[in-house]
Design an enzyme around this catalytic site. Structure first.
Site, mmCIF file in Angstrom:
data_model
loop_
_atom_site.group_PDB
_atom_site.id
_atom_site.type_symbol
_atom_site.label_atom_id
_atom_site.label_comp_id
_atom_site.label_asym_id
_atom_site.label_seq_id
_atom_site.Cartn_x
_atom_site.Cartn_y
_atom_site.Cartn_z
ATOM 1 N N CYS A 22 -12.026 -5.616 -6.442
ATOM 2 C CA CYS A 22 -12.230 -5.431 -5.009
ATOM 3 C C CYS A 22 -13.464 -6.164 -4.514
ATOM 4 O O CYS A 22 -14.591 -5.691 -4.626
ATOM 5 C CB CYS A 22 -12.333 -3.966 -4.620
ATOM 6 S SG CYS A 22 -12.320 -3.736 -2.836
ATOM 7 N N ASN A 62 0.812 -1.216 0.000
ATOM 8 C CA ASN A 62 0.000 0.000 0.000
ATOM 9 C C ASN A 62 0.846 1.268 0.000
ATOM 10 O O ASN A 62 0.317 2.357 -0.215
ATOM 11 C CB ASN A 62 -0.937 0.006 1.214
ATOM 12 C CG ASN A 62 -2.019 -1.052 1.099
ATOM 13 O OD1 ASN A 62 -2.365 -1.479 -0.005
ATOM 14 N ND2 ASN A 62 -2.552 -1.490 2.221
ATOM 15 N N ASP A 97 -15.601 9.050 -5.824
ATOM 16 C CA ASP A 97 -16.160 10.402 -5.731
ATOM 17 C C ASP A 97 -15.200 11.368 -5.040
ATOM 18 O O ASP A 97 -15.080 12.530 -5.429
ATOM 19 C CB ASP A 97 -17.494 10.378 -4.974
ATOM 20 C CG ASP A 97 -18.573 9.629 -5.745
ATOM 21 O OD1 ASP A 97 -18.274 9.151 -6.852
ATOM 22 O OD2 ASP A 97 -19.695 9.528 -5.241
#
Length: 358
Positions: free
Chosen positions: A224, A131, A232
């Protein structure tokens, strides 16, 4: 009755055979590595499986099966591998009700077999954090130069990101945990659906490419299995910076002649949106303030890396990050932080099952 059989367990096959001898006809699920399929079973199917397990390939089944039959219930650890399963399929292809599944390599299996009750001891070197490395890789696309990232984990997502960066135009060379990126030839700010659908972290290229080229085209992300995580927040932040966002045939197209600093507040912290906003705002005119930003270690490292490249970011590690835009960045090297999830996993294993040094 039904009977579940592991293909690696000859004793289970023997139990199936014993049941057929006693007059029962069973619906058996034979589980190959990576594949499970239901088939009907009787003695004619047990024979070739057992014979192949005992290396009697090509021999007359009736002649040798009695000897195998006596051994079958005693053995417990014979593996059914690729050549064996193929031989069985060939031997049984004329049985009308038998349908053998296609064999897949063992590494593609969705099952992990663990033989427990062993004490764990030793030393483990923790890998670089996935990550953290993905946004660092995206950041290298912002500069016209060569960057080196070390402690890069050899993961599918990393290799997918490398393919995406190469499509965009970067020269990438990955070997032994080190990734070299030359961004001088980046000239195609487009992230195609074929790659974005397999890894939503590829959406990280949106901010860097918009900052560098003033225009970027990125497919809506897919994948996912843990449910939707809308983009958004990413788009809202870029609009606040002055970008014009349009949706064209499944692609998000962002354009801006001059990104301008703004105050951006997320409803809740988003690692991806924070990272994208950081990279875009680093080269915007004026000052950007991100309120309710993510402050995970991966975001902290991204901020520090951008600062090493020439960005001006403060409030690192807090909920409020301030970015004073600069005209350009310079290529720099970075070592990926250790993966905290991997480290935590080994810490728990060591606490419960032995002694592990990280």
């Amino acid at each position: 009755d039904s009977f579940s059989v592991q293909s690696k367990n000859a004793a289970s096959i023997g139990q199936v055979h014993q049941a057929t001898k006693n007059g029962k006809r069973l619906a058996v699920k034979v589980q190959y590595p990576g594949v499970a399929d239901s088939i009907s079973s009787d003695l004619s199917i047990v024979k070739p499986i057992a014979l192949r397990m005992f290396n009697l390939k090509g021999q007359d089944t009736d002649k040798y099966f009695k000897e195998v039959e006596n051994k079958l219930l005693e053995e417990t650890d014979y593996k059914l591998e690729l050549e064996q399963s193929q031989w069985i399929a060939d031997k049984c292809k004329d049985i009308p009700y038998l349908k053998f599944p296609t064999y897949y390599p063992e590494f593609s299996s969705e099952k992990i077999f663990i033989n427990g009750e062993n004490k764990l001891n030793g030393k483990v070197k923790i890998s670089g954090a996935k990550n953290a490395v993905l946004p660092l890789m995206a950041a290298t696309l912002m500069v016209n130069g060569k960057s080196r990232i070390t402690r890069v984990p050899d993961l599918r997502d990393v290799r997918t990101m490398i393919r995406l960066m190469e499509i965009i135009g970067a020269d990438c060379e990955y070997s032994n945990g080190t990734l070299l990126v030359d961004g001088s030839k980046v000239d195609n700010p487009v992230a195609p659906y074929e790659l974005v659908k397999t890894m939503r972290a590829s959406f990280y290229v949106l901010g860097p490419l918009l900052a560098r080229f003033g225009e970027v085209k990125v497919s809506l992300p897919g994948g996912c299995a843990w449910g939707p995580r809308p983009v958004d927040f990413h788009l809202m932040a870029l609009k606040k910076l002055g970008a014009k966002i349009e949706l064209e045939k499944g692609y998000i197209v962002a354009r801006s002649n001059n990104l301008t600093g703004s105050k951006i507040k997320f409803k809740y912290p988003s690692v991806g949106a924070t990272g994208n906003t950081l990279m875009a705002a680093s080269m915007a005119s004026g000052t950007t303030i991100i309120k309710n930003s993510s402050c995970e270690p991966e975001i902290v490292q991204l901020c520090e890396y951008l600062n090493s490249m020439g960005a001006s970011i403060s409030g690192i590690g807090t909920k409020d990050i301030i970015i004073d835009g600069v005209k350009g960045l310079t290529a720099r090297n970075v070592e990926v932080i250790p993966d905290r999830i991997e480290a935590g996993t080994f810490l728990m294993a060591g606490a419960v099952l032995g002694e592990i040094t990280l």
